[in-house]
Scaffold this motif. Structure first.
Motif, PDB file in Angstrom:
ATOM      1  N   MET A 129      32.111  46.582  38.808  1.00 32.64           N
ATOM      2  CA  MET A 129      32.201  45.386  39.632  1.00 32.64           C
ATOM      3  C   MET A 129      32.580  45.776  41.060  1.00 32.64           C
ATOM      4  SD  MET A 129      33.922  42.397  37.417  1.00 32.64           S
ATOM      5  CE  MET A 129      32.640  41.239  37.170  1.00 32.64           C
ATOM      6  N   ASN A 130      32.139  44.977  41.985  1.00 22.35           N
ATOM      7  CA  ASN A 130      32.471  45.187  43.388  1.00 22.35           C
ATOM      8  C   ASN A 130      33.700  44.351  43.741  1.00 22.35           C
ATOM      9  OD1 ASN A 130      30.160  46.834  43.891  1.00 22.35           O
ATOM     10  ND2 ASN A 130      28.922  44.972  43.878  1.00 22.35           N
ATOM     11  N   ILE A 131      34.512  44.866  44.644  1.00 23.34           N
ATOM     12  CA  ILE A 131      35.702  44.162  45.120  1.00 23.34           C
ATOM     13  C   ILE A 131      35.457  43.681  46.540  1.00 23.34           C
ATOM     14  CG2 ILE A 131      38.144  44.399  45.730  1.00 23.34           C
ATOM     15  CD1 ILE A 131      37.753  44.552  42.741  1.00 23.34           C
ATOM     16  N   PHE A 132      35.743  42.410  46.797  1.00 25.87           N
ATOM     17  CA  PHE A 132      35.601  41.846  48.136  1.00 25.87           C
ATOM     18  C   PHE A 132      36.920  41.192  48.537  1.00 25.87           C
ATOM     19  CE2 PHE A 132      34.772  38.172  50.883  1.00 25.87           C
ATOM     20  CZ  PHE A 132      34.201  38.819  51.963  1.00 25.87           C
ATOM     21  N   TRP A 133      37.481  41.618  49.662  1.00 24.98           N
ATOM     22  CA  TRP A 133      38.715  41.028  50.198  1.00 24.98           C
ATOM     23  C   TRP A 133      38.333  39.898  51.155  1.00 24.98           C
ATOM     24  CZ3 TRP A 133      43.915  42.460  49.561  1.00 24.98           C
ATOM     25  CH2 TRP A 133      44.126  43.585  48.757  1.00 24.98           C
ATOM     26  N   THR A 134      38.746  38.681  50.864  1.00 25.22           N
ATOM     27  CA  THR A 134      38.516  37.572  51.801  1.00 25.22           C
ATOM     28  C   THR A 134      39.430  37.757  53.009  1.00 25.22           C
ATOM     29  OG1 THR A 134      40.198  36.169  50.791  1.00 25.22           O
ATOM     30  CG2 THR A 134      37.931  35.968  49.929  1.00 25.22           C
ATOM     31  N   ASN A 135      39.106  37.053  54.081  1.00 25.26           N
ATOM     32  CA  ASN A 135      39.959  37.121  55.274  1.00 25.26           C
ATOM     33  C   ASN A 135      41.378  36.666  54.960  1.00 25.26           C
ATOM     34  OD1 ASN A 135      37.944  38.145  56.903  1.00 25.26           O
ATOM     35  ND2 ASN A 135      37.266  36.126  57.580  1.00 25.26           N
ATOM     36  N   ARG A 136      41.495  35.657  54.110  1.00 20.95           N
ATOM     37  CA  ARG A 136      42.820  35.149  53.731  1.00 20.95           C
ATOM     38  C   ARG A 136      43.626  36.226  53.003  1.00 20.95           C
ATOM     39  NH1 ARG A 136      45.829  30.295  53.599  1.00 20.95           N
ATOM     40  NH2 ARG A 136      47.796  30.995  52.739  1.00 20.95           N
ATOM     41  N   ALA A 137      42.991  36.923  52.061  1.00 19.76           N
ATOM     42  CA  ALA A 137      43.683  37.981  51.315  1.00 19.76           C
ATOM     43  C   ALA A 137      44.074  39.126  52.249  1.00 19.76           C
ATOM     44  CB  ALA A 137      42.810  38.483  50.176  1.00 19.76           C
ATOM     45  N   LYS A 138      43.196  39.472  53.186  1.00 20.89           N
ATOM     46  CA  LYS A 138      43.516  40.522  54.156  1.00 20.89           C
ATOM     47  C   LYS A 138      44.720  40.125  55.002  1.00 20.89           C
ATOM     48  CE  LYS A 138      38.762  42.109  54.769  1.00 20.89           C
ATOM     49  NZ  LYS A 138      37.648  42.170  55.729  1.00 20.89           N
ATOM     50  N   SER A 139      44.740  38.875  55.436  1.00 18.26           N
ATOM     51  CA  SER A 139      45.852  38.374  56.235  1.00 18.26           C
ATOM     52  C   SER A 139      47.155  38.385  55.440  1.00 18.26           C
ATOM     53  CB  SER A 139      45.539  36.960  56.726  1.00 18.26           C
ATOM     54  OG  SER A 139      46.627  36.414  57.429  1.00 18.26           O
ATOM     55  N   ASP A 140      47.081  37.946  54.188  1.00 16.67           N
ATOM     56  CA  ASP A 140      48.272  37.969  53.327  1.00 16.67           C
ATOM     57  C   ASP A 140      48.790  39.397  53.163  1.00 16.67           C
ATOM     58  OD1 ASP A 140      48.004  35.221  52.950  1.00 16.67           O
ATOM     59  OD2 ASP A 140      47.108  35.412  50.953  1.00 16.67           O
ATOM     60  N   LEU A 141      47.870  40.343  52.988  1.00 12.85           N
ATOM     61  CA  LEU A 141      48.257  41.746  52.828  1.00 12.85           C
ATOM     62  C   LEU A 141      48.893  42.285  54.104  1.00 12.85           C
ATOM     63  CD1 LEU A 141      48.373  44.265  51.084  1.00 12.85           C
ATOM     64  CD2 LEU A 141      46.035  44.794  51.836  1.00 12.85           C
ATOM     65  N   ASN A 182      37.224  48.140  37.126  1.00 10.82           N
ATOM     66  CA  ASN A 182      36.586  48.802  35.987  1.00 10.82           C
ATOM     67  C   ASN A 182      36.678  48.002  34.698  1.00 10.82           C
ATOM     68  OD1 ASN A 182      35.741  51.124  37.432  1.00 10.82           O
ATOM     69  ND2 ASN A 182      37.843  51.821  37.442  1.00 10.82           N
ATOM     70  N   GLY A 183      37.213  46.781  34.788  1.00  6.00           N
ATOM     71  CA  GLY A 183      37.265  45.899  33.631  1.00  6.00           C
ATOM     72  C   GLY A 183      38.314  46.261  32.605  1.00  6.00           C
ATOM     73  N   HIS A 184      39.368  46.956  33.031  1.00  6.82           N
ATOM     74  CA  HIS A 184      40.403  47.395  32.101  1.00  6.82           C
ATOM     75  C   HIS A 184      41.626  46.483  32.093  1.00  6.82           C
ATOM     76  CE1 HIS A 184      38.236  51.029  31.189  1.00  6.82           C
ATOM     77  NE2 HIS A 184      38.120  51.285  32.488  1.00  6.82           N
ATOM     78  N   LEU A 185      41.512  45.301  32.639  1.00  6.05           N
ATOM     79  CA  LEU A 185      42.623  44.352  32.645  1.00  6.05           C
ATOM     80  C   LEU A 185      42.182  43.037  32.027  1.00  6.05           C
ATOM     81  CD1 LEU A 185      44.177  44.821  36.206  1.00  6.05           C
ATOM     82  CD2 LEU A 185      45.114  45.593  34.045  1.00  6.05           C
ATOM     83  N   ILE A 186      43.104  42.391  31.382  1.00  4.40           N
ATOM     84  CA  ILE A 186      42.849  41.055  30.850  1.00  4.40           C
ATOM     85  C   ILE A 186      42.997  40.069  32.003  1.00  4.40           C
ATOM     86  CG2 ILE A 186      43.712  39.269  29.295  1.00  4.40           C
ATOM     87  CD1 ILE A 186      44.657  41.581  27.478  1.00  4.40           C
ATOM     88  N   HIS A 187      42.081  39.142  32.085  1.00  6.57           N
ATOM     89  CA  HIS A 187      42.072  38.190  33.188  1.00  6.57           C
ATOM     90  C   HIS A 187      42.898  36.957  32.823  1.00  6.57           C
ATOM     91  CE1 HIS A 187      38.907  40.577  34.981  1.00  6.57           C
ATOM     92  NE2 HIS A 187      38.309  40.575  33.804  1.00  6.57           N
ATOM     93  N   GLY A 222      29.756  36.657  39.332  1.00  8.53           N
ATOM     94  CA  GLY A 222      28.719  37.615  38.939  1.00  8.53           C
ATOM     95  C   GLY A 222      29.311  38.999  38.783  1.00  8.53           C
ATOM     96  N   ASN A 223      28.811  39.947  39.570  1.00 11.34           N
ATOM     97  CA  ASN A 223      29.277  41.323  39.526  1.00 11.34           C
ATOM     98  C   ASN A 223      30.279  41.613  40.642  1.00 11.34           C
ATOM     99  OD1 ASN A 223      29.291  43.902  38.344  1.00 11.34           O
ATOM    100  ND2 ASN A 223      27.823  44.660  39.865  1.00 11.34           N
ATOM    101  N   GLN A 224      30.883  40.565  41.175  1.00 19.63           N
ATOM    102  CA  GLN A 224      31.816  40.737  42.288  1.00 19.63           C
ATOM    103  C   GLN A 224      33.147  40.062  41.971  1.00 19.63           C
ATOM    104  OE1 GLN A 224      30.384  40.733  46.343  1.00 19.63           O
ATOM    105  NE2 GLN A 224      31.794  39.062  46.820  1.00 19.63           N
ATOM    106  N   ILE A 225      34.214  40.723  42.384  1.00 14.42           N
ATOM    107  CA  ILE A 225      35.552  40.151  42.283  1.00 14.42           C
ATOM    108  C   ILE A 225      35.998  39.841  43.700  1.00 14.42           C
ATOM    109  CG2 ILE A 225      37.946  40.554  41.652  1.00 14.42           C
ATOM    110  CD1 ILE A 225      36.852  42.493  39.482  1.00 14.42           C
ATOM    111  N   ASN A 226      36.226  38.558  43.967  1.00 15.40           N
ATOM    112  CA  ASN A 226      36.680  38.117  45.285  1.00 15.40           C
ATOM    113  C   ASN A 226      38.195  37.968  45.262  1.00 15.40           C
ATOM    114  OD1 ASN A 226      33.990  37.832  46.281  1.00 15.40           O
ATOM    115  ND2 ASN A 226      33.838  35.909  45.173  1.00 15.40           N
ATOM    116  N   LEU A 227      38.870  38.805  46.041  1.00 14.15           N
ATOM    117  CA  LEU A 227      40.320  38.696  46.168  1.00 14.15           C
ATOM    118  C   LEU A 227      40.595  37.590  47.181  1.00 14.15           C
ATOM    119  CD1 LEU A 227      41.207  42.496  46.268  1.00 14.15           C
ATOM    120  CD2 LEU A 227      40.946  40.990  44.287  1.00 14.15           C
TER     121      LEU A 227
END
Length: 100
Positions: free
Chosen positions: A1-13, A45-50, A75-80
């Motif tokens: 899966m692909n990871i995508f950081w939203t602007n909000r998540a980047k700002s929070d970080l 990598n799909g090794h965590l329970i959601h 889909g194949n993307q995880i949006n943080l």
């Protein structure tokens, strides 16, 4: 899966980075980033329970006892979406997450 950081998540970080450096120093920040990278890798990598977050179609990933990431799977993307403080008022966290 692909990871995508939203602007909000980047700002929070970025806000969390500032807080950790100011209050605890660079060593704690480096430790946090190691934990964050490991957890995101497991998620990717799909090794965590959601775990569902409340009554919305988002999930919660515990990073440390203090912080979690709220994310969605598209889909194949995880949006943080957000990074939240676990000790903050749950209603405030919920409101922040559901605001558009």
């Amino acid at each position: 899966m692909n990871i995508f950081w939203t602007n909000r998540a980047k700002s929070d970080l970025e806000n969390l980075e500032d807080f950790l450096i100011e209050n605890w120093g660079f060593d704690v920040l480096e430790d946090f980033y190691e934990i964050l990278a490991r957890k995101i890798s497991l998620l990717k990598n799909g090794h965590l329970i959601h775990q569902k977050y409340e009554d919305i179609n988002f999930h919660k990933l515990l990073i440390t006892k203090h912080n979690s990431i709220i994310y969605e799977i598209a889909g194949n993307q995880i949006n943080l979406l957000n990074m939240i403080n676990n000790f903050r008022n749950p209603d405030s966290n919920y409101k922040t997450i559901t605001e558009k």
